[in-house]
Motif scaffolding. Structure first.
Motif, mmCIF file in Angstrom:
data_model
loop_
_atom_site.group_PDB
_atom_site.id
_atom_site.type_symbol
_atom_site.label_atom_id
_atom_site.label_comp_id
_atom_site.label_asym_id
_atom_site.label_seq_id
_atom_site.Cartn_x
_atom_site.Cartn_y
_atom_site.Cartn_z
ATOM 1 N N ALA A 23 14.741 -5.082 -2.648
ATOM 2 C CA ALA A 23 13.809 -4.061 -3.090
ATOM 3 C C ALA A 23 14.561 -2.830 -3.564
ATOM 4 C CB ALA A 23 12.865 -3.674 -1.960
ATOM 5 N N ARG A 24 13.752 -2.273 -3.706
ATOM 6 C CA ARG A 24 14.402 -1.104 -4.280
ATOM 7 C C ARG A 24 13.331 -0.062 -4.589
ATOM 8 N NH1 ARG A 24 13.834 -4.950 -8.214
ATOM 9 N NH2 ARG A 24 12.910 -4.312 -10.183
ATOM 10 N N PRO A 25 13.681 1.225 -4.730
ATOM 11 C CA PRO A 25 12.669 2.232 -5.062
ATOM 12 C C PRO A 25 11.951 1.858 -6.351
ATOM 13 C CG PRO A 25 14.711 3.281 -4.393
ATOM 14 C CD PRO A 25 15.014 1.813 -4.520
ATOM 15 N N GLY A 26 10.638 2.033 -6.344
ATOM 16 C CA GLY A 26 9.838 1.669 -7.504
ATOM 17 C C GLY A 26 9.128 0.350 -7.332
ATOM 18 N N VAL A 27 9.648 -0.492 -6.448
ATOM 19 C CA VAL A 27 8.978 -1.752 -6.146
ATOM 20 C C VAL A 27 7.883 -1.493 -5.129
ATOM 21 C CG1 VAL A 27 9.255 -4.039 -5.116
ATOM 22 C CG2 VAL A 27 11.001 -3.148 -6.658
ATOM 23 N N VAL A 28 6.710 -2.060 -5.350
ATOM 24 C CA VAL A 28 5.612 -1.942 -4.403
ATOM 25 C C VAL A 28 5.667 -3.115 -3.434
ATOM 26 C CG1 VAL A 28 3.111 -1.880 -4.099
ATOM 27 C CG2 VAL A 28 4.163 -0.735 -6.071
ATOM 28 N N LEU A 29 5.686 -2.815 -2.140
ATOM 29 C CA LEU A 29 5.605 -3.859 -1.118
ATOM 30 C C LEU A 29 4.136 -4.090 -0.804
ATOM 31 C CD1 LEU A 29 8.439 -2.769 1.361
ATOM 32 C CD2 LEU A 29 8.603 -4.195 -0.683
ATOM 33 N N LEU A 30 3.673 -5.300 -1.079
ATOM 34 C CA LEU A 30 2.271 -5.627 -0.856
ATOM 35 C C LEU A 30 2.201 -6.613 0.308
ATOM 36 C CD1 LEU A 30 -0.184 -4.575 -2.385
ATOM 37 C CD2 LEU A 30 -0.213 -6.689 -3.707
ATOM 38 N N PHE A 31 1.854 -6.112 1.486
ATOM 39 C CA PHE A 31 1.728 -6.947 2.682
ATOM 40 C C PHE A 31 0.365 -7.632 2.647
ATOM 41 C CE2 PHE A 31 4.808 -3.722 3.786
ATOM 42 C CZ PHE A 31 5.736 -4.391 4.564
ATOM 43 N N SER A 32 0.370 -8.949 2.634
ATOM 44 C CA SER A 32 -0.877 -9.701 2.523
ATOM 45 C C SER A 32 -1.128 -10.476 3.812
ATOM 46 C CB SER A 32 -0.804 -10.668 1.337
ATOM 47 O OG SER A 32 -2.047 -11.316 1.136
ATOM 48 N N ALA A 33 -2.296 -10.235 4.420
ATOM 49 C CA ALA A 33 -2.672 -10.915 5.664
ATOM 50 C C ALA A 33 -3.992 -11.643 5.457
ATOM 51 C CB ALA A 33 -2.818 -9.897 6.798
ATOM 52 N N HIS A 34 -4.207 -12.700 6.244
ATOM 53 C CA HIS A 34 -5.482 -13.408 6.195
ATOM 54 C C HIS A 34 -6.598 -12.443 6.581
ATOM 55 C CE1 HIS A 34 -8.507 -16.475 6.560
ATOM 56 N NE2 HIS A 34 -7.641 -17.431 6.262
ATOM 57 N N SER A 35 -7.631 -12.388 5.776
ATOM 58 C CA SER A 35 -8.724 -11.469 6.028
ATOM 59 C C SER A 35 -9.587 -11.938 7.197
ATOM 60 C CB SER A 35 -9.576 -11.307 4.766
ATOM 61 O OG SER A 35 -10.500 -10.256 4.926
ATOM 62 N N LEU A 36 -10.574 -11.103 7.532
ATOM 63 C CA LEU A 36 -11.452 -11.349 8.674
ATOM 64 C C LEU A 36 -12.859 -10.906 8.286
ATOM 65 C CD1 LEU A 36 -10.827 -12.321 11.623
ATOM 66 C CD2 LEU A 36 -10.873 -9.929 12.300
ATOM 67 N N PRO A 37 -13.889 -11.683 8.626
ATOM 68 C CA PRO A 37 -15.263 -11.245 8.325
ATOM 69 C C PRO A 37 -15.570 -9.896 8.967
ATOM 70 C CG PRO A 37 -15.235 -13.558 8.994
ATOM 71 C CD PRO A 37 -13.863 -13.017 9.260
ATOM 72 N N GLU A 80 13.107 3.299 1.175
ATOM 73 C CA GLU A 80 11.883 3.984 0.794
ATOM 74 C C GLU A 80 11.236 3.221 -0.357
ATOM 75 O OE1 GLU A 80 10.216 6.428 2.039
ATOM 76 O OE2 GLU A 80 11.645 7.057 3.579
ATOM 77 N N SER A 81 9.988 2.835 -0.173
ATOM 78 C CA SER A 81 9.253 2.197 -1.249
ATOM 79 C C SER A 81 7.764 2.311 -0.946
ATOM 80 C CB SER A 81 9.642 0.717 -1.384
ATOM 81 O OG SER A 81 9.118 0.178 -2.573
ATOM 82 N N SER A 82 6.967 2.289 -1.981
ATOM 83 C CA SER A 82 5.519 2.311 -1.789
ATOM 84 C C SER A 82 5.067 0.989 -1.176
ATOM 85 C CB SER A 82 4.820 2.522 -3.132
ATOM 86 O OG SER A 82 5.273 3.705 -3.751
ATOM 87 N N TYR A 83 4.043 1.044 -0.355
ATOM 88 C CA TYR A 83 3.544 -0.186 0.239
ATOM 89 C C TYR A 83 2.049 -0.073 0.513
ATOM 90 C CZ TYR A 83 3.701 2.244 4.767
ATOM 91 O OH TYR A 83 3.517 3.124 5.802
ATOM 92 N N ARG A 84 1.395 -1.232 0.583
ATOM 93 C CA ARG A 84 -0.013 -1.319 0.935
ATOM 94 C C ARG A 84 -0.241 -2.602 1.742
ATOM 95 N NH1 ARG A 84 -0.063 3.173 -0.486
ATOM 96 N NH2 ARG A 84 -1.583 4.315 -1.771
ATOM 97 N N LEU A 85 -1.294 -2.573 2.550
ATOM 98 C CA LEU A 85 -1.753 -3.758 3.271
ATOM 99 C C LEU A 85 -3.021 -4.251 2.597
ATOM 100 C CD1 LEU A 85 -1.900 -5.767 5.633
ATOM 101 C CD2 LEU A 85 -2.953 -3.952 7.016
ATOM 102 N N VAL A 86 -3.007 -5.524 2.207
ATOM 103 C CA VAL A 86 -4.165 -6.117 1.537
ATOM 104 C C VAL A 86 -4.512 -7.431 2.233
ATOM 105 C CG1 VAL A 86 -3.739 -5.008 -0.682
ATOM 106 C CG2 VAL A 86 -2.607 -7.178 -0.171
ATOM 107 N N TRP A 87 -5.627 -8.057 1.802
ATOM 108 C CA TRP A 87 -6.204 -9.159 2.572
ATOM 109 C C TRP A 87 -6.551 -10.336 1.671
ATOM 110 C CZ3 TRP A 87 -5.980 -8.063 7.711
ATOM 111 C CH2 TRP A 87 -5.797 -6.714 8.043
ATOM 112 N N GLN A 88 -6.280 -11.538 2.159
ATOM 113 C CA GLN A 88 -6.462 -12.746 1.360
ATOM 114 C C GLN A 88 -7.320 -13.774 2.106
ATOM 115 O OE1 GLN A 88 -2.015 -13.895 1.893
ATOM 116 N NE2 GLN A 88 -3.061 -15.861 1.709
#
Length: 343
Positions: free
Chosen positions: A164-178, A210-218
């Motif tokens: 990674a590197r600065p500028g790369v977005v880390l997108l953490f993907s987890a199994h979603s939940l109702p 240091e990098s941008s990141y978000r938690l999202v759901w699949q």
């Protein structure tokens, strides 16, 4: 203990049938009537997905590999309780709970640790597997009343071996939940978030990362509201705002299976390519020796603390029912573990 997955295409229907019959995982109205219809309807499309990743899920192979690697290290870390043996116990695919309990009984097991392979606890995943164990063990003479002492590793969301590197977005993907499960007070969303926070903190500590990141759901299924935002929607949004360098991280899975090999790699990978994105997927834990050591460390600490009386057979957090819980099996199961597998 894990959800499991069909090893061959012929096992897909039975896997889906068990999954949709499980009210802990997917609560449905008139479940016994609706679940067979949904499983039959979805089987052809799910078979196609498994065909595209080699004809079946590799989760059993990786779970057994991880278990063998763990107990080899565990024998060194906890020689006083050696030799150790790892058994695989799946909720919806072979080896099912009954099969594994029978194998343990044949081996004369008297001390057992139910080790959830969902790092983050949810009543719909870990809870469902523990409920099934609670239902099955007494009938097979594999409970505390029959001389088998049980304890449980029910969560390990922030263990450093899960990481990674600065500028790369880390997108953490987890199994979603109702959302109806989230809204009754299930801790899963909080625990997945804690894993992400721990990983980012570890990267900063070790590498000044240091990098941008978000938690999202699949992996949402059906028309009911699920936790969001959805992973593919996040990819579209990032592309729209000009952030096209993304590392997709399967944060809540401990090995490759349909959700990584098909959903992340093929489905979302194809969508990202159409969006002009440079999408890379972080390698799953699979045969990582660091991860095997993490499992061994967790198991050794658990055995040591339970045997010395420093902690109970289950975590304090697991003993707290969700504030909105109405599942009495869940309540009875927690009491069963608190008593070491005795009614």
């Amino acid at each position: 203990m894990n959800m499991g997955g069909p090893s061959t295409l012929s096992e897909v229907h039975s896997f889906l049938s068990r999954l949709f019959h499980d009210s802990d995982l997917i609560p449905l109205p008139f479940q016994r009537l609706i679940a067979p219809v949904i499983a039959k309807r979805r089987t052809p499309s799910i078979e196609e997905q498994y065909a595209k990743i080699g004809g079946g899920s590799p989760i059993r192979r990786w779970t057994e590999h991880q278990g063998k690697a763990m107990v080899k290290l565990l024998d060194e870390l906890s020689p006083q309780t050696a030799p150790h043996k790892a058994y695989t116990m799946f909720r919806y695919a072979d080896p099912l709970t009954n099969e594994t309990l029978q194998a343990m009984k044949a081996d004369g097991v008297k001390r057992a640790v139910a080790f959830s392979q969902y790092p983050q606890y949810s009543c719909s995943t870990t809870g469902s597997s523990l409920n099934e164990l609670f239902r099955r063990a007494p009938a097979l003479g594999m409970d505390g009343n029959s001389g088998v002492q049980w304890s449980v590793v029910d969560r390990w969301a922030t263990h450093p071996g899960l990481s990674a590197r600065p500028g790369v977005v880390l997108l953490f993907s987890a199994h979603s939940l109702p959302m109806d499960i989230v809204n009754r007070g299930d801790p899963y969303v909080l625990e997945v978030s804690s894993t992400v926070t721990a990983v980012i903190g570890r990267l900063r500590e070790r590498n000044g990362f240091e990098s941008s990141y978000r938690l999202v759901w699949q992996s949402q299924v059906g028309p009911k509201p699920w936790m969001g935002m959805k992973t593919p929607d996040a990819l579209k949004g990032l592309a729209r705002t000009g952030r096209k360098d993304v590392i997709l991280i399967p944060v809540a899975f401990t090995s490759d299976h349909i959700e990584t090999l098909f959903e992340l790699d093929l489905e979302y990978g194809s969508e990202a390519k159409e969006l002009g994105m440079n999408l890379q997927r972080a390698e799953s834990l699979n045969g990582s020796p660091i991860f095997a050591r993490a499992l061994a460390d967790i198991a050794a600490e658990h055995i040591r603390d339970v045997d010395s009386g420093r902690r109970g057979a289950a975590s304090t957090q697991m003993m707290l029912r969700c504030p909105g819980c109405t599942n009495e099996t869940c309540a009875d199961q927690k009491t069963w573990f608190a008593r070491g597998g005795r009614v």
